[in-house]
Scaffold this motif. Structure first.
Motif, PDB file in Angstrom:
ATOM      1  N   ARG A  76       0.834  -1.214   0.000  1.00  0.00           N
ATOM      2  CA  ARG A  76       0.000   0.000   0.000  1.00  0.00           C
ATOM      3  C   ARG A  76       0.865   1.258   0.000  1.00  0.00           C
ATOM      4  O   ARG A  76       0.576   2.234  -0.706  1.00  0.00           O
ATOM      5  CB  ARG A  76      -0.957  -0.002   1.198  1.00  0.00           C
ATOM      6  CG  ARG A  76      -2.141  -0.944   1.034  1.00  0.00           C
ATOM      7  CD  ARG A  76      -3.214  -0.704   2.107  1.00  0.00           C
ATOM      8  NE  ARG A  76      -2.698  -0.702   3.469  1.00  0.00           N
ATOM      9  CZ  ARG A  76      -2.561  -1.782   4.244  1.00  0.00           C
ATOM     10  NH1 ARG A  76      -2.891  -2.969   3.770  1.00  0.00           N
ATOM     11  NH2 ARG A  76      -2.105  -1.672   5.475  1.00  0.00           N
ATOM     12  N   GLN A  77       1.942   1.239   0.766  1.00  0.00           N
ATOM     13  CA  GLN A  77       2.848   2.390   0.794  1.00  0.00           C
ATOM     14  C   GLN A  77       3.503   2.593  -0.574  1.00  0.00           C
ATOM     15  O   GLN A  77       3.613   3.729  -1.058  1.00  0.00           O
ATOM     16  CB  GLN A  77       3.942   2.203   1.855  1.00  0.00           C
ATOM     17  CG  GLN A  77       3.472   2.405   3.272  1.00  0.00           C
ATOM     18  CD  GLN A  77       4.579   2.130   4.286  1.00  0.00           C
ATOM     19  OE1 GLN A  77       5.578   1.470   3.974  1.00  0.00           O
ATOM     20  NE2 GLN A  77       4.394   2.626   5.496  1.00  0.00           N
ATOM     21  N   ALA A  78       3.933   1.495  -1.192  1.00  0.00           N
ATOM     22  CA  ALA A  78       4.573   1.590  -2.509  1.00  0.00           C
ATOM     23  C   ALA A  78       3.591   2.135  -3.540  1.00  0.00           C
ATOM     24  O   ALA A  78       3.945   2.986  -4.363  1.00  0.00           O
ATOM     25  CB  ALA A  78       5.110   0.220  -2.937  1.00  0.00           C
ATOM     26  N   ILE A  79       2.351   1.643  -3.496  1.00  0.00           N
ATOM     27  CA  ILE A  79       1.326   2.135  -4.426  1.00  0.00           C
ATOM     28  C   ILE A  79       1.113   3.628  -4.217  1.00  0.00           C
ATOM     29  O   ILE A  79       1.040   4.411  -5.179  1.00  0.00           O
ATOM     30  CB  ILE A  79       0.008   1.344  -4.260  1.00  0.00           C
ATOM     31  CG1 ILE A  79       0.174  -0.082  -4.789  1.00  0.00           C
ATOM     32  CG2 ILE A  79      -1.145   2.058  -4.963  1.00  0.00           C
ATOM     33  CD1 ILE A  79      -0.994  -0.997  -4.467  1.00  0.00           C
ATOM     34  N   ALA A  84       1.854   9.090  -6.100  1.00  0.00           N
ATOM     35  CA  ALA A  84       2.307  10.463  -5.834  1.00  0.00           C
ATOM     36  C   ALA A  84       3.295  10.915  -6.908  1.00  0.00           C
ATOM     37  O   ALA A  84       3.215  12.058  -7.397  1.00  0.00           O
ATOM     38  CB  ALA A  84       2.938  10.553  -4.445  1.00  0.00           C
ATOM     39  N   VAL A  85       4.215  10.026  -7.299  1.00  0.00           N
ATOM     40  CA  VAL A  85       5.180  10.365  -8.342  1.00  0.00           C
ATOM     41  C   VAL A  85       4.471  10.600  -9.667  1.00  0.00           C
ATOM     42  O   VAL A  85       4.772  11.556 -10.390  1.00  0.00           O
ATOM     43  CB  VAL A  85       6.260   9.254  -8.475  1.00  0.00           C
ATOM     44  CG1 VAL A  85       7.091   9.436  -9.735  1.00  0.00           C
ATOM     45  CG2 VAL A  85       7.141   9.211  -7.231  1.00  0.00           C
ATOM     46  N   LEU A  86       3.501   9.741 -10.003  1.00  0.00           N
ATOM     47  CA  LEU A  86       2.758   9.892 -11.257  1.00  0.00           C
ATOM     48  C   LEU A  86       1.933  11.178 -11.263  1.00  0.00           C
ATOM     49  O   LEU A  86       1.808  11.843 -12.293  1.00  0.00           O
ATOM     50  CB  LEU A  86       1.865   8.668 -11.509  1.00  0.00           C
ATOM     51  CG  LEU A  86       2.590   7.370 -11.849  1.00  0.00           C
ATOM     52  CD1 LEU A  86       1.597   6.213 -11.927  1.00  0.00           C
ATOM     53  CD2 LEU A  86       3.369   7.514 -13.150  1.00  0.00           C
ATOM     54  N   VAL A  87       1.355  11.532 -10.131  1.00  0.00           N
ATOM     55  CA  VAL A  87       0.592  12.777 -10.043  1.00  0.00           C
ATOM     56  C   VAL A  87       1.533  13.951 -10.262  1.00  0.00           C
ATOM     57  O   VAL A  87       1.228  14.891 -11.020  1.00  0.00           O
ATOM     58  CB  VAL A  87      -0.143  12.889  -8.687  1.00  0.00           C
ATOM     59  CG1 VAL A  87      -0.651  14.304  -8.448  1.00  0.00           C
ATOM     60  CG2 VAL A  87      -1.294  11.896  -8.632  1.00  0.00           C
ATOM     61  N   GLU A  93      -4.234  11.658 -12.552  1.00  0.00           N
ATOM     62  CA  GLU A  93      -5.071  12.665 -11.892  1.00  0.00           C
ATOM     63  C   GLU A  93      -5.055  12.392 -10.378  1.00  0.00           C
ATOM     64  O   GLU A  93      -5.129  11.251  -9.963  1.00  0.00           O
ATOM     65  CB  GLU A  93      -6.510  12.562 -12.407  1.00  0.00           C
ATOM     66  CG  GLU A  93      -6.677  12.930 -13.863  1.00  0.00           C
ATOM     67  CD  GLU A  93      -6.451  14.423 -14.098  1.00  0.00           C
ATOM     68  OE1 GLU A  93      -6.853  15.235 -13.243  1.00  0.00           O
ATOM     69  OE2 GLU A  93      -5.867  14.753 -15.154  1.00  0.00           O
ATOM     70  N   PRO A  94      -4.997  13.451  -9.592  1.00  0.00           N
ATOM     71  CA  PRO A  94      -5.027  13.251  -8.125  1.00  0.00           C
ATOM     72  C   PRO A  94      -6.359  12.613  -7.723  1.00  0.00           C
ATOM     73  O   PRO A  94      -7.393  12.911  -8.280  1.00  0.00           O
ATOM     74  CB  PRO A  94      -4.889  14.643  -7.549  1.00  0.00           C
ATOM     75  CG  PRO A  94      -4.550  15.550  -8.689  1.00  0.00           C
ATOM     76  CD  PRO A  94      -4.857  14.843  -9.964  1.00  0.00           C
ATOM     77  N   GLU A  95      -6.294  11.748  -6.726  1.00  0.00           N
ATOM     78  CA  GLU A  95      -7.512  11.093  -6.204  1.00  0.00           C
ATOM     79  C   GLU A  95      -8.243  12.050  -5.297  1.00  0.00           C
ATOM     80  O   GLU A  95      -7.659  12.820  -4.561  1.00  0.00           O
ATOM     81  CB  GLU A  95      -7.154   9.817  -5.437  1.00  0.00           C
ATOM     82  CG  GLU A  95      -6.686   8.697  -6.317  1.00  0.00           C
ATOM     83  CD  GLU A  95      -6.522   7.401  -5.522  1.00  0.00           C
ATOM     84  OE1 GLU A  95      -6.943   7.351  -4.363  1.00  0.00           O
ATOM     85  OE2 GLU A  95      -5.990   6.456  -6.104  1.00  0.00           O
ATOM     86  N   GLU A  96      -9.562  11.968  -5.358  1.00  0.00           N
ATOM     87  CA  GLU A  96     -10.397  12.787  -4.480  1.00  0.00           C
ATOM     88  C   GLU A  96     -10.631  12.017  -3.187  1.00  0.00           C
ATOM     89  O   GLU A  96     -10.853  10.815  -3.199  1.00  0.00           O
ATOM     90  CB  GLU A  96     -11.751  13.042  -5.159  1.00  0.00           C
ATOM     91  CG  GLU A  96     -11.641  13.612  -6.518  1.00  0.00           C
ATOM     92  CD  GLU A  96     -12.055  15.065  -6.547  1.00  0.00           C
ATOM     93  OE1 GLU A  96     -12.699  15.503  -5.602  1.00  0.00           O
ATOM     94  OE2 GLU A  96     -11.712  15.744  -7.513  1.00  0.00           O
ATOM     95  N   GLY A  97     -10.628  12.679  -2.099  1.00  0.00           N
ATOM     96  CA  GLY A  97     -11.004  12.033  -0.875  1.00  0.00           C
ATOM     97  C   GLY A  97      -9.902  11.903   0.039  1.00  0.00           C
ATOM     98  O   GLY A  97      -9.583  11.468   0.950  1.00  0.00           O
TER      99      GLY A  97
END
Length: 97
Positions: A76-79, A84-87, A93-97
């Protein structure tokens, strides 16, 4: 022989037969009792062995569960780090929430 003596010998023979049969039944009951005690001891030994094996299996299970939880947390941390790097790179696209 006299009829009285013949009758007494027959009764003695019947009594001896009954005594032998009773002794045979008693010996068989003692043998079965010994067999049951032996079987009970074997079952108790098996139970103790299985309890030790179960304890070992439960210990291993708890270690595996802890390792799986740790791996899951790290994944989960790696994901999260990859997202974050891809954003930041504009690839996601940044996730909402």
């Amino acid at each position: 022989m006299t009829p009285l003596l013949d009758d007494a010998l027959k009764r003695l023979d019947v009594a001896l037969g009954l005594l032998e049969a009773a002794l045979s039944r008693r010996l068989e009951a003692e043998r079965r009792r010994g067999d049951l005690e032996t079987e009970l001891q074997l079952m108790q030994d098996d139970r103790a062995r299985l309890a030790v094996e179960l304890d070992g299996a439960l210990t291993r299970l708890h270690r595996y569960e802890a390792a799986a939880d740790d791996v899951s947390r790290r994944v989960r941390q790696a994901i999260g780090s990859i997202q974050a790097v891809l954003v930041q790179a504009g690839q996601l696209e940044p996730e909402e929430g």
